[in-house]
Design a protein around this motif. Structure first.
Motif, PDB file in Angstrom:
ATOM      1  N   ALA A  15       1.680  -9.395 -11.280  1.00  0.00           N
ATOM      2  CA  ALA A  15       0.636 -10.163 -10.601  1.00  0.00           C
ATOM      3  C   ALA A  15      -0.734  -9.874 -11.211  1.00  0.00           C
ATOM      4  CB  ALA A  15       0.635  -9.835  -9.106  1.00  0.00           C
ATOM      5  N   LYS A  16      -0.984  -8.611 -11.532  1.00  0.00           N
ATOM      6  CA  LYS A  16      -2.269  -8.251 -12.141  1.00  0.00           C
ATOM      7  C   LYS A  16      -2.413  -8.903 -13.515  1.00  0.00           C
ATOM      8  CE  LYS A  16      -5.099  -4.246 -13.382  1.00  0.00           C
ATOM      9  NZ  LYS A  16      -5.168  -2.755 -13.420  1.00  0.00           N
ATOM     10  N   ASP A  17      -1.357  -8.846 -14.324  1.00  0.00           N
ATOM     11  CA  ASP A  17      -1.421  -9.446 -15.660  1.00  0.00           C
ATOM     12  C   ASP A  17      -1.565 -10.969 -15.575  1.00  0.00           C
ATOM     13  OD1 ASP A  17      -1.278  -7.031 -16.958  1.00  0.00           O
ATOM     14  OD2 ASP A  17       0.883  -7.092 -17.268  1.00  0.00           O
ATOM     15  N   TRP A  18      -0.827 -11.596 -14.669  1.00  0.00           N
ATOM     16  CA  TRP A  18      -0.897 -13.057 -14.549  1.00  0.00           C
ATOM     17  C   TRP A  18      -2.282 -13.498 -14.085  1.00  0.00           C
ATOM     18  CZ3 TRP A  18       0.084 -17.531 -16.085  1.00  0.00           C
ATOM     19  CH2 TRP A  18      -0.073 -18.682 -15.293  1.00  0.00           C
ATOM     20  N   ALA A  19      -2.901 -12.733 -13.192  1.00  0.00           N
ATOM     21  CA  ALA A  19      -4.243 -13.080 -12.726  1.00  0.00           C
ATOM     22  C   ALA A  19      -5.231 -13.111 -13.897  1.00  0.00           C
ATOM     23  CB  ALA A  19      -4.710 -12.073 -11.670  1.00  0.00           C
ATOM     24  N   GLY A  20      -5.036 -12.216 -14.872  1.00  0.00           N
ATOM     25  CA  GLY A  20      -5.910 -12.212 -16.039  1.00  0.00           C
ATOM     26  C   GLY A  20      -5.623 -13.331 -17.022  1.00  0.00           C
ATOM     27  N   ARG A  26      -3.988 -16.324 -16.306  1.00  0.00           N
ATOM     28  CA  ARG A  26      -3.905 -17.661 -15.721  1.00  0.00           C
ATOM     29  C   ARG A  26      -5.023 -18.607 -16.171  1.00  0.00           C
ATOM     30  NH1 ARG A  26      -6.279 -20.037 -11.441  1.00  0.00           N
ATOM     31  NH2 ARG A  26      -5.187 -21.804 -10.462  1.00  0.00           N
ATOM     32  N   GLN A  67     -12.310 -21.937  -7.572  1.00  0.00           N
ATOM     33  CA  GLN A  67     -11.102 -21.193  -7.261  1.00  0.00           C
ATOM     34  C   GLN A  67     -10.419 -21.773  -6.036  1.00  0.00           C
ATOM     35  OE1 GLN A  67      -9.788 -18.274  -8.993  1.00  0.00           O
ATOM     36  NE2 GLN A  67      -8.088 -19.114  -7.831  1.00  0.00           N
ATOM     37  N   ASP A 124      -6.672 -23.195  -5.989  1.00  0.00           N
ATOM     38  CA  ASP A 124      -5.648 -22.645  -5.114  1.00  0.00           C
ATOM     39  C   ASP A 124      -4.945 -23.742  -4.338  1.00  0.00           C
ATOM     40  OD1 ASP A 124      -6.167 -20.130  -5.947  1.00  0.00           O
ATOM     41  OD2 ASP A 124      -7.437 -19.574  -4.239  1.00  0.00           O
ATOM     42  N   ASP A 162      -1.899 -25.068  -7.589  1.00  0.00           N
ATOM     43  CA  ASP A 162      -0.786 -24.128  -7.470  1.00  0.00           C
ATOM     44  C   ASP A 162       0.512 -24.707  -7.990  1.00  0.00           C
ATOM     45  OD1 ASP A 162      -2.408 -22.230  -6.490  1.00  0.00           O
ATOM     46  OD2 ASP A 162      -1.774 -22.396  -4.399  1.00  0.00           O
ATOM     47  N   ASP A 197       0.480 -24.955 -11.660  1.00  0.00           N
ATOM     48  CA  ASP A 197       0.481 -23.632 -12.289  1.00  0.00           C
ATOM     49  C   ASP A 197       1.858 -22.981 -12.283  1.00  0.00           C
ATOM     50  OD1 ASP A 197      -2.171 -23.988 -12.643  1.00  0.00           O
ATOM     51  OD2 ASP A 197      -2.825 -22.474 -11.202  1.00  0.00           O
ATOM     52  N   LYS A 219       3.189 -20.261 -14.812  1.00  0.00           N
ATOM     53  CA  LYS A 219       3.499 -18.926 -14.321  1.00  0.00           C
ATOM     54  C   LYS A 219       4.927 -18.540 -14.678  1.00  0.00           C
ATOM     55  CE  LYS A 219       3.359 -16.106 -10.115  1.00  0.00           C
ATOM     56  NZ  LYS A 219       3.084 -16.110  -8.649  1.00  0.00           N
TER      57      LYS A 219
END
Length: 418
Positions: A140-145, A147, A173, A177, A181, A184, A188
């Motif tokens: 989740a942290k990597d995908w947030a960066g 995306r 944002q 969202d 979504d 995405d 993702k």
């Protein structure tokens, strides 16, 4: 020329040296490496030069500059793999096309719990669930960066990406969202596939730049070597080493033509193998069953406090040899006087006088765990959620746990009867 032949044809001129090894498709196990002649112990069977590796240094600098400055190497390599696929006409794609073509597809990786529906993830053994929770947080942290860059690149907003304008303000944002979504999800899923490729196929590697990063970031992808399959017997696997020139793989025993040659990913139990690699071995010498739930349920608060004070709270396991020392300590809290318990912990008492009482308590706990495993097998077997191979893998894992529990139950009962 099929994809395997194309990979070898591509790798040879780049300095990859196969010596008595060749790739071969393995039914149900993707591609492996087998001996093409008799191989002697200590022979170097594969060499991969540094120039062939995909590392932090090979991630395109324009891409690195667009992503968060403290992004993990795992996340960067996955972004490179994923965005390379978004733009298949790029120079980087042509450079790696033959290598990419033999990588597992999303379907090949479908047994990795990260790709399972939540209903199946919730039915994993506790140890696997805890590992998966950590993995999901990392992803989740990597995908947030990644995306914003992925959306801009895939959506045709190349101008913004090229200028590095990938930040999203609060109002944007909110719109993303709500409206983005669904769009995405495809991106993702592609990033998750690339992220799992990195997760399952990297080797430990470090250099001057990587030494400044956490140990988890000491990784590299390497062609051909990533075709090695895993074995739990690390005494008969290829020995891996690397230096400034590259990686070398040495045979540790005699291989006859047609024998598969393995490496060992580590002394991992099946919960670790399942979450990290998407498979679980039926005869895994390092497999174990975590007993925390059933043991901790028997302890009151004061007993837990004492165990925590002495460093013995939690991490109770049963492996193929029996319950661990930590479990022996915790169970003795239930059946020994404090003085007896303390002498056992201090090593002044071998615990033989109380072992029968301990075994009886352990037997009850293992039977509870066995009942839980049987219930999970039945529950998953009656479900229709997810893919068939995902449900089959989950049932397989619970059956492995059931077998370990049953074996030790029989051992305790036999000991009591002798």
């Amino acid at each position: 020329m099929d994809t395997i032949e194309q990979l070898i044809a591509w790798a040879g001129p780049k300095g990859v040296k196969l010596n008595g090894l060749g790739p071969q498709r393995m039914p149900g196990r993707g591609i492996g490496l087998v001996a093409t002649r008799e191989i002697q112990p200590n022979e170097i069977v594969l060499e991969i030069p540094i120039a062939c590796l995909r590392t932090l240094d090979t991630v395109p600098k324009p891409l690195v500059r667009k992503l968060p400055p403290k992004m993990s190497v795992h996340g960067l390599l996955a972004a490179d793999l994923m965005l390379d696929g978004v733009n298949p006409s790029s120079e980087e794609h042509s450079r790696y096309a033959a290598w990419d073509a033999v990588c597992p597809t999303p379907e090949d990786l479908s047994t990795a719990p990260l790709l399972w529906p939540e209903e199946l993830q919730a039915l994993l053994p506790r140890a696997a669930r805890e590992l998966l929770d950590k993995q999901k947080a990392k992803f989740a942290k990597d995908w947030a960066g990644v995306r914003p860059v992925a959306v801009a690149t895939a959506g045709g907003a190349e101008k913004d990406v090229a200028s590095g304008s990938t930040s999203v303000n609060a109002s944007q944002q909110g719109t993303d969202d709500k409206d983005g979504d669904h769009e995405d999800e495809g991106l993702k899923a592609r990033y998750k596939h690339a992220w799992l490729l990195v997760n399952t196929r990297t080797f430990y590697y470090t250099n001057a730049k990587l030494k400044k990063r956490p140990r988890d970031d000491h990784m590299a992808l390497q062609p051909v070597a990533d075709l090695f399959n895993h074995t739990d017997d690390d005494s008969v696997t290829c020995k891996v080493s690397f230096d400034y020139r590259g990686f070398s793989f040495r045979a540790s025993k005699i291989y006859n033509p047609g024998d598969e040659v393995h490496i060992c990913y580590g002394r991992h139990g099946n919960d670790k193998l399942l979450v990290e690699y998407g498979f679980a071995m039926d005869e895994n010498r390092w497999d174990e069953v975590v007993l925390d739930e059933v043991v901790l349920a028997k302890l009151d608060e004061s007993q837990r406090d004492v165990l925590e004070e002495f460093g013995f709270l939690g991490k109770y396991v049963l492996d193929r040899e029996g319950v661990c020392y930590r479990t022996q300590v915790a169970v003795r809290m239930l059946c020994c006087k404090h003085g007896e318990w303390r002498r056992f912990v201090d090593g002044a008492d071998d615990g033989e006088a109380t072992q029968e009482a301990v075994d009886l308590l352990v037997l009850g706990m293992l039977r509870e765990s066995l009942s839980t495993a049987a219930t999970k097998i039945e529950e998953v077997g009656g479900m229709a959620v997810g893919r068939p191979e995902q449900r089959e893998m989950l049932v397989r894992r619970w059956k492995q746990i059931y077998q370990i529990l049953q074996t030790h139950i029989h051992r305790i009962v036999g000991k009591a009867q002798s």
